[in-house]
Design an enzyme around this catalytic site. Structure first.
Site, PDB file in Angstrom:
ATOM      1  N   GLY A 155     -45.653  -4.541  32.237  1.00 11.02           N
ATOM      2  CA  GLY A 155     -46.352  -3.896  31.131  1.00 11.02           C
ATOM      3  C   GLY A 155     -47.461  -2.992  31.617  1.00 11.02           C
ATOM      4  O   GLY A 155     -47.514  -2.615  32.785  1.00 11.02           O
ATOM      5  N   CYS A 156     -48.343  -2.660  30.712  1.00  7.90           N
ATOM      6  CA  CYS A 156     -49.465  -1.772  31.016  1.00  7.90           C
ATOM      7  C   CYS A 156     -50.301  -2.343  32.153  1.00  7.90           C
ATOM      8  O   CYS A 156     -50.741  -3.487  32.101  1.00  7.90           O
ATOM      9  CB  CYS A 156     -50.332  -1.607  29.772  1.00  7.90           C
ATOM     10  SG  CYS A 156     -51.867  -0.713  30.078  1.00  7.90           S
ATOM     11  N   PHE A 157     -50.536  -1.549  33.180  1.00  8.17           N
ATOM     12  CA  PHE A 157     -51.273  -2.080  34.329  1.00  8.17           C
ATOM     13  C   PHE A 157     -52.732  -2.355  34.024  1.00  8.17           C
ATOM     14  O   PHE A 157     -53.383  -3.096  34.728  1.00  8.17           O
ATOM     15  CB  PHE A 157     -51.094  -1.261  35.595  1.00  8.17           C
ATOM     16  CG  PHE A 157     -51.296   0.226  35.524  1.00  8.17           C
ATOM     17  CD1 PHE A 157     -52.230   0.826  34.717  1.00  8.17           C
ATOM     18  CD2 PHE A 157     -50.516   1.046  36.322  1.00  8.17           C
ATOM     19  CE1 PHE A 157     -52.412   2.202  34.693  1.00  8.17           C
ATOM     20  CE2 PHE A 157     -50.675   2.427  36.322  1.00  8.17           C
ATOM     21  CZ  PHE A 157     -51.629   3.007  35.497  1.00  8.17           C
ATOM     22  N   TRP A 158     -53.282  -1.811  32.959  1.00  7.64           N
ATOM     23  CA  TRP A 158     -54.672  -2.133  32.612  1.00  7.64           C
ATOM     24  C   TRP A 158     -54.824  -3.618  32.310  1.00  7.64           C
ATOM     25  O   TRP A 158     -55.766  -4.255  32.763  1.00  7.64           O
ATOM     26  CB  TRP A 158     -55.139  -1.337  31.412  1.00  7.64           C
ATOM     27  CG  TRP A 158     -55.290   0.130  31.613  1.00  7.64           C
ATOM     28  CD1 TRP A 158     -55.275   0.829  32.789  1.00  7.64           C
ATOM     29  CD2 TRP A 158     -55.483   1.103  30.585  1.00  7.64           C
ATOM     30  NE1 TRP A 158     -55.440   2.163  32.551  1.00  7.64           N
ATOM     31  CE2 TRP A 158     -55.566   2.369  31.201  1.00  7.64           C
ATOM     32  CE3 TRP A 158     -55.569   1.031  29.201  1.00  7.64           C
ATOM     33  CZ2 TRP A 158     -55.770   3.547  30.480  1.00  7.64           C
ATOM     34  CZ3 TRP A 158     -55.768   2.204  28.481  1.00  7.64           C
ATOM     35  CH2 TRP A 158     -55.871   3.447  29.121  1.00  7.64           C
ATOM     36  N   SER A 159     -53.883  -4.172  31.544  1.00  3.61           N
ATOM     37  CA  SER A 159     -54.018  -5.583  31.180  1.00  3.61           C
ATOM     38  C   SER A 159     -53.518  -6.506  32.283  1.00  3.61           C
ATOM     39  O   SER A 159     -54.099  -7.562  32.513  1.00  3.61           O
ATOM     40  CB  SER A 159     -53.301  -5.882  29.864  1.00  3.61           C
ATOM     41  OG  SER A 159     -51.935  -5.588  29.944  1.00  3.61           O
TER      42      SER A 159
END
Length: 184
Positions: free
Chosen positions: A15-19
């Site tokens: 998924g989104c690498f930020w999270s």
């Protein structure tokens, strides 16, 4: 303290690498987490290129860890339990092949452990639909642009961080409290 040459590397896309970066940064034994891109065919891609869905790259994490403090098996457990491995090219509202679920293995032992974990998880019946996570050989990792690195830590009030990452982190800390760094 473990010497840098004793650190090992794990590479995941979930998924989104930020999270996902925020999650793995909090684990005891994880020395460094770098957001970036891997699994595609375009050298040195930019975020904008990856968002076109034509590079083949996934938003990924390169994790450097001390195996004396945290095992690859424990990293796999966090990987599998902090995203939905049954949604193809999607995690929540993030849609596209750049959000696919992949374990990029660095050696045969990692490959075997990832395959075994996936098989046991599928056989457990926890999920109503098949696990679509792929297990692929690691080839090359391209770090993301600086503004993506440590994104949650630097931008906790940004709307995506506040409404998407913060609740995920709260749940993660409840489930994995015994594996967190001091003060996390």
């Amino acid at each position: 303290m473990t010497q840098p040459d004793q650190l090992q590397t794990a590479t995941f896309a979930n998924g989104c690498f930020w999270s996902t970066e925020a999650v793995f940064q909090e684990l005891k034994g994880v020395e460094k987490v770098t957001s970036g891109y891997t699994g595609g065919h375009v050298p040195n891609p930019t975020y904008e290129q990856v968002c076109t869905k034509s590079t083949g790259h996934a938003e990924s994490l390169q994790i450097e860890y001390d195996p004396a403090q945290i095992s690859f098996d424990e990293l796999l457990e966090v990987f599998w339990k902090t995203h939905d491995p049954t949604t193809l090219n999607r995690q929540g509202n993030d849609v596209g092949p750049q959000y696919r679920s992949v374990v990029f293995y660095h050696n045969e032992a990692q490959k075997e452990k990832a395959e075994n974990y996936k098989e046991k998880l599928q056989a457990s019946g926890i999920f109503d639909t098949p696990i679509v996570t792929t297990i692929e050989p690691f080839k090359v990792f391209y770090p993301a642009e600086d503004y993506h690195l440590n994104y949650y830590k630097r931008n906790p009030s940004q709307s995506y961080c506040y409404f998407v990452i913060r609740p995920k982190m709260e749940k993660f800390k409840k489930v994995f409290g015994d594996k967190l760094k001091a003060g996390a």
